[in-house]
Design an enzyme around this catalytic site. Structure first.
Site, PDB file in Angstrom:
ATOM      1  N   TYR A  55      -8.395   5.633 -13.337  1.00 44.15           N
ATOM      2  CA  TYR A  55      -8.424   6.314 -12.029  1.00 44.15           C
ATOM      3  C   TYR A  55      -8.223   7.815 -12.154  1.00 44.15           C
ATOM      4  O   TYR A  55      -8.029   8.494 -11.146  1.00 44.15           O
ATOM      5  CB  TYR A  55      -7.300   5.809 -11.121  1.00 44.15           C
ATOM      6  CG  TYR A  55      -7.100   4.323 -11.077  1.00 44.15           C
ATOM      7  CD1 TYR A  55      -8.061   3.481 -10.527  1.00 44.15           C
ATOM      8  CD2 TYR A  55      -5.933   3.750 -11.563  1.00 44.15           C
ATOM      9  CE1 TYR A  55      -7.854   2.112 -10.483  1.00 44.15           C
ATOM     10  CE2 TYR A  55      -5.721   2.389 -11.517  1.00 44.15           C
ATOM     11  CZ  TYR A  55      -6.695   1.583 -10.979  1.00 44.15           C
ATOM     12  OH  TYR A  55      -6.485   0.232 -10.941  1.00 44.15           O
TER      13      TYR A  55
ATOM     14  N   GLU B 244       3.773  -6.690   1.916  1.00 42.01           N
ATOM     15  CA  GLU B 244       3.456  -7.055   0.524  1.00 42.01           C
ATOM     16  C   GLU B 244       3.514  -5.835  -0.392  1.00 42.01           C
ATOM     17  O   GLU B 244       2.524  -5.493  -1.049  1.00 42.01           O
ATOM     18  CB  GLU B 244       2.036  -7.638   0.445  1.00 42.01           C
ATOM     19  CG  GLU B 244       1.751  -8.821   1.338  1.00 42.01           C
ATOM     20  CD  GLU B 244       0.252  -9.182   1.372  1.00 42.01           C
ATOM     21  OE1 GLU B 244      -0.579  -8.435   0.813  1.00 42.01           O
ATOM     22  OE2 GLU B 244      -0.073 -10.211   1.971  1.00 42.01           O
ATOM     23  N   PRO B 245       4.633  -5.145  -0.471  1.00 45.24           N
ATOM     24  CA  PRO B 245       4.661  -3.942  -1.306  1.00 45.24           C
ATOM     25  C   PRO B 245       4.699  -4.273  -2.793  1.00 45.24           C
ATOM     26  O   PRO B 245       5.381  -5.209  -3.207  1.00 45.24           O
ATOM     27  CB  PRO B 245       5.972  -3.262  -0.889  1.00 45.24           C
ATOM     28  CG  PRO B 245       6.851  -4.380  -0.451  1.00 45.24           C
ATOM     29  CD  PRO B 245       5.945  -5.421   0.154  1.00 45.24           C
ATOM     30  N   GLY B 246       3.960  -3.528  -3.573  1.00 48.63           N
ATOM     31  CA  GLY B 246       3.985  -3.674  -5.024  1.00 48.63           C
ATOM     32  C   GLY B 246       4.497  -2.397  -5.657  1.00 48.63           C
ATOM     33  O   GLY B 246       5.645  -2.283  -6.072  1.00 48.63           O
TER      34      GLY B 246
ATOM     35  N   CYS C 228     -10.191   4.261 -29.897  1.00 46.73           N
ATOM     36  CA  CYS C 228     -11.468   4.929 -30.153  1.00 46.73           C
ATOM     37  C   CYS C 228     -12.289   5.105 -28.882  1.00 46.73           C
ATOM     38  O   CYS C 228     -13.364   4.510 -28.731  1.00 46.73           O
ATOM     39  CB  CYS C 228     -12.240   4.117 -31.181  1.00 46.73           C
ATOM     40  SG  CYS C 228     -11.248   3.855 -32.644  1.00 46.73           S
ATOM     41  N   GLU C 229     -11.770   5.851 -27.953  1.00 46.44           N
ATOM     42  CA  GLU C 229     -12.513   6.183 -26.722  1.00 46.44           C
ATOM     43  C   GLU C 229     -12.033   7.550 -26.270  1.00 46.44           C
ATOM     44  O   GLU C 229     -10.830   7.829 -26.313  1.00 46.44           O
ATOM     45  CB  GLU C 229     -12.175   5.199 -25.588  1.00 46.44           C
ATOM     46  CG  GLU C 229     -12.433   3.776 -25.925  1.00 46.44           C
ATOM     47  CD  GLU C 229     -13.198   3.046 -24.846  1.00 46.44           C
ATOM     48  OE1 GLU C 229     -13.713   3.696 -23.906  1.00 46.44           O
ATOM     49  OE2 GLU C 229     -13.294   1.826 -24.959  1.00 46.44           O
TER      50      GLU C 229
ATOM     51  N   TYR D  12       1.673  -1.302 -12.238  1.00 49.63           N
ATOM     52  CA  TYR D  12       0.314  -1.336 -12.785  1.00 49.63           C
ATOM     53  C   TYR D  12       0.257  -0.677 -14.158  1.00 49.63           C
ATOM     54  O   TYR D  12      -0.748  -0.085 -14.535  1.00 49.63           O
ATOM     55  CB  TYR D  12      -0.686  -0.692 -11.804  1.00 49.63           C
ATOM     56  CG  TYR D  12      -0.621  -1.318 -10.425  1.00 49.63           C
ATOM     57  CD1 TYR D  12      -1.059  -2.621 -10.224  1.00 49.63           C
ATOM     58  CD2 TYR D  12      -0.083  -0.636  -9.339  1.00 49.63           C
ATOM     59  CE1 TYR D  12      -0.972  -3.218  -8.972  1.00 49.63           C
ATOM     60  CE2 TYR D  12       0.012  -1.217  -8.083  1.00 49.63           C
ATOM     61  CZ  TYR D  12      -0.433  -2.508  -7.914  1.00 49.63           C
ATOM     62  OH  TYR D  12      -0.344  -3.100  -6.670  1.00 49.63           O
TER      63      TYR D  12
ATOM     64  N   GLY E 105       0.761  -1.248   0.000  1.00 43.00           N
ATOM     65  CA  GLY E 105       0.000   0.000   0.000  1.00 43.00           C
ATOM     66  C   GLY E 105       0.783   1.285   0.000  1.00 43.00           C
ATOM     67  O   GLY E 105       0.217   2.359  -0.247  1.00 43.00           O
TER      68      GLY E 105
END
Ligand code: LLP
Length: 416
Positions: free
Chosen positions: A316, A273-275, A344-345, A372, A239
């Site tokens: 996000y 548990e760091p990502g 196309c968005e 990510y 986190g």
């Protein structure tokens, strides 16, 4: 980000000019700095000096084999959430005895795989999952090591999509129910209680909620001990946030200090548990400006990377700094651009309202994209996924080649 710097107006990763990487491997391309990855792991080790703790890198943040292998060599364990991640960690040389299996819905097959290789612990998220794991382990003549992921009902004060510690989310079991569930686990022949687990969210810049969660975990451990249920480890999850545009974010040591203060003197081993904080600032997405388009209301720089390569801005509204890789050959004036992809968005943007002096053909770097980024990429619009390159000093290693278009439909078949 000391290993990413302008030298004579040209952006380098360690000792390599990004222009050289683009020339060799094309764009879009993810570029990582090995030294930055090493620094990130070292920051955890130093902050945990003298503490009985294991860092289990959250594979979901970036699951490239070369990165997993690097962390495995450093001695890291791994936090996984699928059979696919388990397979990657094993191929990359990870120690099964340091693997934590998290996730809200493990399948029986995934449970069997974890048991077979002897992972360190299953983080269980519901009564039903607990019963299922017991059955699977029992049927295989095994005892599954378990911890319960408790939901402490703490507001991590981050983006709602990445906030997981509130009662309204799907994650964990309410902390009030945990004691009864641990009693039940203690009765089940296929389970061996080993820990307590908690993870309240991601991109946290204030350690106070994490310390508050740790205090609740400690309280539960003491309550269980008084009832004769002993745990070997306390898992505080991941986190810790990184700098995307903030001037000042806590260092790993500053972030962990209040958490460690709560845990001081405990006998249990601590797990983290760091990502993001292990890989986020170690990578960037290199992209080239295809077209400059001056619309009625806005200027657009259409680049060759898109939301399928880096989904965070679309999903996000996340901010990533976008910088020019070199001064460029064509003189251009500074204007305000939305940096958009070819998809196309309207949500297909990497950044909005950025002040840049651009010419078509310029290279841009989308910063802090190591976490990510590639891991959440897709083939939307039948776009092959980007290449990934690792820089180590003056050396350049291709750690994932660009996908070929034919690979995108290789698994499909025509009707007979
Ligand atoms: N442990 C568990 C159980 C998790 O669910 C996560 C992240 C981590 C550890 C690692 O958290 P970190 O240290 O990276 O904050 N895609 C989002 C982030 C999703 C995080 C999901 N869980 C983003 O791009 O911001």
């Amino acid at each position: 980000m000391t290993h990413f710097a302008l030298r004579d107006g040209i952006l380098h990763v360690e000792n390599v000019a990004l222009e050289d990487i683009a020339a060799r491997f094309g764009t879009p391309c993810y570029v990582y700095s090995r030294a930055t990855l090493a620094d990130a792991y070292l920051a955890y080790r130093q902050a945990l000096e003298g503490v009985n703790a294991q860092v289990c890198y959250a594979v979901k943040a970036n699951s490239n084999l070369a990165i997993l292998n690097l962390f495995a060599d450093f001695g890291a364990g791994f936090d996984i959430v699928s059979g696919g991640e388990l397979a990657r960690v094993l191929v990359a040389g990870g120690d099964p005895g340091k693997i934590l299996f998290s996730g809200v819905g493990k399948s029986r097959a995934e449970m069997e795989d974890g048991l077979e290789v002897g992972i360190r612990c299953f983080n269980i998220e519901s009564a039903s999952e607990m019963e299922k794991l017991n059955e699977v382990a029992h049927a295989n003549g095994a005892r599954a090591p378990v911890s319960l992921r408790v939901n402490p009902n703490i507001d991590a004060k981050t983006h709602p999509y990445i906030s997981t510690g509130l009662r309204t989310t799907k994650f964990g079991v309410p902390i009030e129910d945990a004691h009864a569930l641990y009693r039940r686990a203690a009765e089940l022949p296929g389970l061996k209680i080993t820990g307590i687990d908690c993870h309240i969210g991601s991109q946290l810049l204030d350690p106070a909620p994490a310390a508050e969660a740790a205090a609740k975990v400690v309280e539960l451990a003491d309550e269980l001990a008084a009832d004769g249920i002993m745990v070997e480890h306390l898992d505080l999850g991941g986190g810790m946030g990184i700098s995307y545009r903030e001037d000042k974010v806590p260092t790993v040591a500053e972030y962990l200090a209040p958490v460690l203060a709560v845990l001081k003197g405990r006998n249990e081993q601590l797990m983290f548990e760091p990502g993001r904080s292990m890989v986020g600032n170690a990578g960037l997405l290199l992209t080239r400006v295809e077209t400059l388009k001056h619309g009625a209301e806005k200027n657009f720089a259409v680049v060759d990377a898109a939301m399928n390569d880096l989904m965070r801005p679309a999903l996000y509204d996340a901010w990533h700094d976008i910088v020019k890789v070199s001064r460029g050959d064509t003189p251009s004036e500074t204007q305000t651009y939305d940096i958009v992809g070819p998809i196309c968005e309207s949500g297909d943007f990497l950044g909005q309202a950025r002040s840049l002096a651009l010419a078509e053909g310029d290279l841009l770097a989308v910063m802090s994209a190591g976490a990510y980024g590639m891991a959440m990429s897709s083939n939307y619009n039948s776009r092959p996924r980007a290449a990934e390159v690792m820089v180590d000093g003056a050396d350049i290693h291709l750690i994932r080649r660009r996908e070929e278009v034919t690979e995108l439909f290789a698994a499909e078949s025509l009707l007979p």
